[in-house]
Design a protein around this motif. Structure first.
Motif, PDB file in Angstrom:
ATOM      1  N   HIS A   1      -3.715   3.476  -1.128  1.00 36.07           N
ATOM      2  CA  HIS A   1      -3.829   2.975  -2.500  1.00 36.07           C
ATOM      3  C   HIS A   1      -3.158   1.609  -2.542  1.00 36.07           C
ATOM      4  O   HIS A   1      -1.989   1.486  -2.168  1.00 36.07           O
ATOM      5  CB  HIS A   1      -3.144   3.943  -3.472  1.00 36.07           C
ATOM      6  CG  HIS A   1      -2.912   3.373  -4.836  1.00 36.07           C
ATOM      7  ND1 HIS A   1      -3.911   3.267  -5.780  1.00 36.07           N
ATOM      8  CD2 HIS A   1      -1.793   2.858  -5.404  1.00 36.07           C
ATOM      9  CE1 HIS A   1      -3.409   2.728  -6.874  1.00 36.07           C
ATOM     10  NE2 HIS A   1      -2.135   2.463  -6.675  1.00 36.07           N
ATOM     11  N   LEU A   2      -3.881   0.600  -2.974  1.00 36.85           N
ATOM     12  CA  LEU A   2      -3.311  -0.733  -3.128  1.00 36.85           C
ATOM     13  C   LEU A   2      -2.454  -0.755  -4.387  1.00 36.85           C
ATOM     14  O   LEU A   2      -2.939  -0.435  -5.478  1.00 36.85           O
ATOM     15  CB  LEU A   2      -4.422  -1.782  -3.235  1.00 36.85           C
ATOM     16  CG  LEU A   2      -3.959  -3.218  -3.444  1.00 36.85           C
ATOM     17  CD1 LEU A   2      -3.193  -3.730  -2.230  1.00 36.85           C
ATOM     18  CD2 LEU A   2      -5.168  -4.115  -3.726  1.00 36.85           C
ATOM     19  N   ILE A   3      -1.200  -1.121  -4.239  1.00 35.55           N
ATOM     20  CA  ILE A   3      -0.293  -1.195  -5.386  1.00 35.55           C
ATOM     21  C   ILE A   3      -0.686  -2.390  -6.245  1.00 35.55           C
ATOM     22  O   ILE A   3      -0.844  -3.502  -5.748  1.00 35.55           O
ATOM     23  CB  ILE A   3       1.185  -1.314  -4.908  1.00 35.55           C
ATOM     24  CG1 ILE A   3       1.565  -0.081  -4.074  1.00 35.55           C
ATOM     25  CG2 ILE A   3       2.117  -1.515  -6.083  1.00 35.55           C
ATOM     26  CD1 ILE A   3       1.543   1.243  -4.811  1.00 35.55           C
TER      27      ILE A   3
ATOM     28  N   ALA B   1       9.506   2.610   1.410  1.00 35.60           N
ATOM     29  CA  ALA B   1       9.852   4.005   1.123  1.00 35.60           C
ATOM     30  C   ALA B   1       9.015   4.916   2.002  1.00 35.60           C
ATOM     31  O   ALA B   1       7.867   4.597   2.326  1.00 35.60           O
ATOM     32  CB  ALA B   1       9.604   4.322  -0.348  1.00 35.60           C
ATOM     33  N   ILE B   2       9.612   6.053   2.370  1.00 38.71           N
ATOM     34  CA  ILE B   2       8.878   7.061   3.145  1.00 38.71           C
ATOM     35  C   ILE B   2       9.506   8.413   2.897  1.00 38.71           C
ATOM     36  O   ILE B   2      10.719   8.525   2.657  1.00 38.71           O
ATOM     37  CB  ILE B   2       8.867   6.738   4.665  1.00 38.71           C
ATOM     38  CG1 ILE B   2       7.949   7.708   5.422  1.00 38.71           C
ATOM     39  CG2 ILE B   2      10.262   6.713   5.239  1.00 38.71           C
ATOM     40  CD1 ILE B   2       7.660   7.320   6.862  1.00 38.71           C
TER      41      ILE B   2
ATOM     42  N   ARG C   1       6.205   3.871  -9.786  1.00 32.24           N
ATOM     43  CA  ARG C   1       5.673   5.233  -9.869  1.00 32.24           C
ATOM     44  C   ARG C   1       5.427   5.819  -8.485  1.00 32.24           C
ATOM     45  O   ARG C   1       5.685   7.002  -8.252  1.00 32.24           O
ATOM     46  CB  ARG C   1       4.387   5.246 -10.692  1.00 32.24           C
ATOM     47  CG  ARG C   1       4.666   5.042 -12.181  1.00 32.24           C
ATOM     48  CD  ARG C   1       3.417   5.006 -12.999  1.00 32.24           C
ATOM     49  NE  ARG C   1       2.738   6.294 -12.891  1.00 32.24           N
ATOM     50  CZ  ARG C   1       1.595   6.560 -13.475  1.00 32.24           C
ATOM     51  NH1 ARG C   1       0.998   5.648 -14.191  1.00 32.24           N
ATOM     52  NH2 ARG C   1       1.031   7.737 -13.335  1.00 32.24           N
ATOM     53  N   HIS C   2       4.945   5.012  -7.555  1.00 33.48           N
ATOM     54  CA  HIS C   2       4.689   5.529  -6.211  1.00 33.48           C
ATOM     55  C   HIS C   2       5.984   5.741  -5.422  1.00 33.48           C
ATOM     56  O   HIS C   2       6.082   6.679  -4.637  1.00 33.48           O
ATOM     57  CB  HIS C   2       3.697   4.627  -5.470  1.00 33.48           C
ATOM     58  CG  HIS C   2       2.296   4.898  -5.902  1.00 33.48           C
ATOM     59  ND1 HIS C   2       1.736   4.291  -7.002  1.00 33.48           N
ATOM     60  CD2 HIS C   2       1.358   5.744  -5.406  1.00 33.48           C
ATOM     61  CE1 HIS C   2       0.500   4.749  -7.160  1.00 33.48           C
ATOM     62  NE2 HIS C   2       0.248   5.625  -6.208  1.00 33.48           N
ATOM     63  N   VAL C   3       6.976   4.895  -5.636  1.00 32.18           N
ATOM     64  CA  VAL C   3       8.283   5.126  -5.002  1.00 32.18           C
ATOM     65  C   VAL C   3       8.874   6.438  -5.535  1.00 32.18           C
ATOM     66  O   VAL C   3       9.395   7.253  -4.769  1.00 32.18           O
ATOM     67  CB  VAL C   3       9.236   3.935  -5.227  1.00 32.18           C
ATOM     68  CG1 VAL C   3      10.655   4.278  -4.777  1.00 32.18           C
ATOM     69  CG2 VAL C   3       8.739   2.708  -4.472  1.00 32.18           C
TER      70      VAL C   3
ATOM     71  N   TYR D   1       0.816  -1.206   0.000  1.00 25.41           N
ATOM     72  CA  TYR D   1       0.000   0.000   0.000  1.00 25.41           C
ATOM     73  C   TYR D   1       0.851   1.258   0.000  1.00 25.41           C
ATOM     74  O   TYR D   1       1.881   1.336   0.669  1.00 25.41           O
ATOM     75  CB  TYR D   1      -0.881   0.051   1.250  1.00 25.41           C
ATOM     76  CG  TYR D   1      -1.948  -0.995   1.296  1.00 25.41           C
ATOM     77  CD1 TYR D   1      -3.201  -0.751   0.744  1.00 25.41           C
ATOM     78  CD2 TYR D   1      -1.712  -2.233   1.882  1.00 25.41           C
ATOM     79  CE1 TYR D   1      -4.191  -1.717   0.780  1.00 25.41           C
ATOM     80  CE2 TYR D   1      -2.702  -3.200   1.921  1.00 25.41           C
ATOM     81  CZ  TYR D   1      -3.938  -2.938   1.369  1.00 25.41           C
ATOM     82  OH  TYR D   1      -4.923  -3.890   1.405  1.00 25.41           O
ATOM     83  N   PHE D   2       0.349   2.259  -0.721  1.00 26.89           N
ATOM     84  CA  PHE D   2       0.870   3.623  -0.667  1.00 26.89           C
ATOM     85  C   PHE D   2      -0.075   4.418   0.228  1.00 26.89           C
ATOM     86  O   PHE D   2      -1.300   4.300   0.093  1.00 26.89           O
ATOM     87  CB  PHE D   2       0.885   4.232  -2.073  1.00 26.89           C
ATOM     88  CG  PHE D   2       1.096   5.713  -2.094  1.00 26.89           C
ATOM     89  CD1 PHE D   2       2.371   6.242  -2.000  1.00 26.89           C
ATOM     90  CD2 PHE D   2       0.024   6.580  -2.223  1.00 26.89           C
ATOM     91  CE1 PHE D   2       2.569   7.614  -2.023  1.00 26.89           C
ATOM     92  CE2 PHE D   2       0.213   7.953  -2.256  1.00 26.89           C
ATOM     93  CZ  PHE D   2       1.490   8.472  -2.153  1.00 26.89           C
TER      94      PHE D   2
END
Length: 188
Positions: free
Chosen positions: A127-129, A65-66, A137-139, A26-27
């Motif tokens: 958001h479920l990856i 990631a954060i 893209r989210h990273v 998840y994001f």
């Protein structure tokens, strides 16, 4: 649209159904209640880190990631197999941070009635990856966010991010996040 349909539509809109997938990735976006000009998270980064440490020691996730910005944060979690309870983790992180903060923030009448602090927005975005492209893209979004908001010129210059770990892994170069080196910038 008939005027009589509006209350029914609003009731549906207010009911947000969270995506719950056991072992999912998840994001998340988590915001302070008062964002404008607020620097609470970066000013108190050690308290926030401690809230994360305590919660995730008891209820682990793989935090890939954060990035922590002054008024919000984004992160990517891989939930343990058979576990979809990210909601409890966020509740504990937010509560742990809030308990560590001195009181004095503005509280709405609703929060006062419910005995809630006024530090965090009640909700958060998850958001479920879906696949590797979505993950990448989210990273990228996480690591580019301080540049996007104008806090730094390059991702490497922001101190509250996992960007250096990803440089060590060879995913990014030190200069990533400037000009054409950023992958597809159309994240929306």
């Amino acid at each position: 649209m008939k005027r009589s349909a509006i209350p029914a539509i609003l009731a549906v809109v207010r009911t947000y159904l969270r995506n719950r997938t056991l072992g999912g990735t998840y994001f998340f976006t988590v915001n302070l209640a008062e964002r404008q000009g607020n620097t609470l998270l970066t000013d108190n980064i050690d308290l926030l880190r401690e809230a994360f440490r305590r919660t995730l020691a008891e209820y682990p996730v793989a935090m890939d990631a954060i990035v922590v910005l002054p008024d919000h944060l984004h992160c990517l979690w891989r939930m343990p197999e058979g576990d979809d309870n990210y909601a409890s983790r966020w509740r504990l992180i937010k509560a742990g941070f809030s308990r560590a903060m001195a009181k004095g923030e503005r509280q709405s009448a609703s929060r006062l009635r419910k005995g809630e602090r006024g530090i965090w927005q009640r909700r958060y975005w998850e958001h479920l990856i879906r696949d590797e492209t979505d993950y990448a893209r989210h990273v990228d979004y996480i690591h580019y966010n301080p540049v996007k908001h104008g806090y730094v010129a390059q991702a490497r210059d922001w101190p509250y991010s996992t960007f250096p770990r990803w440089v060590e892994r060879g995913v990014y170069t030190e200069g990533w996040g400037v000009g054409n080196d950023v992958r597809d910038m159309n994240w929306e």
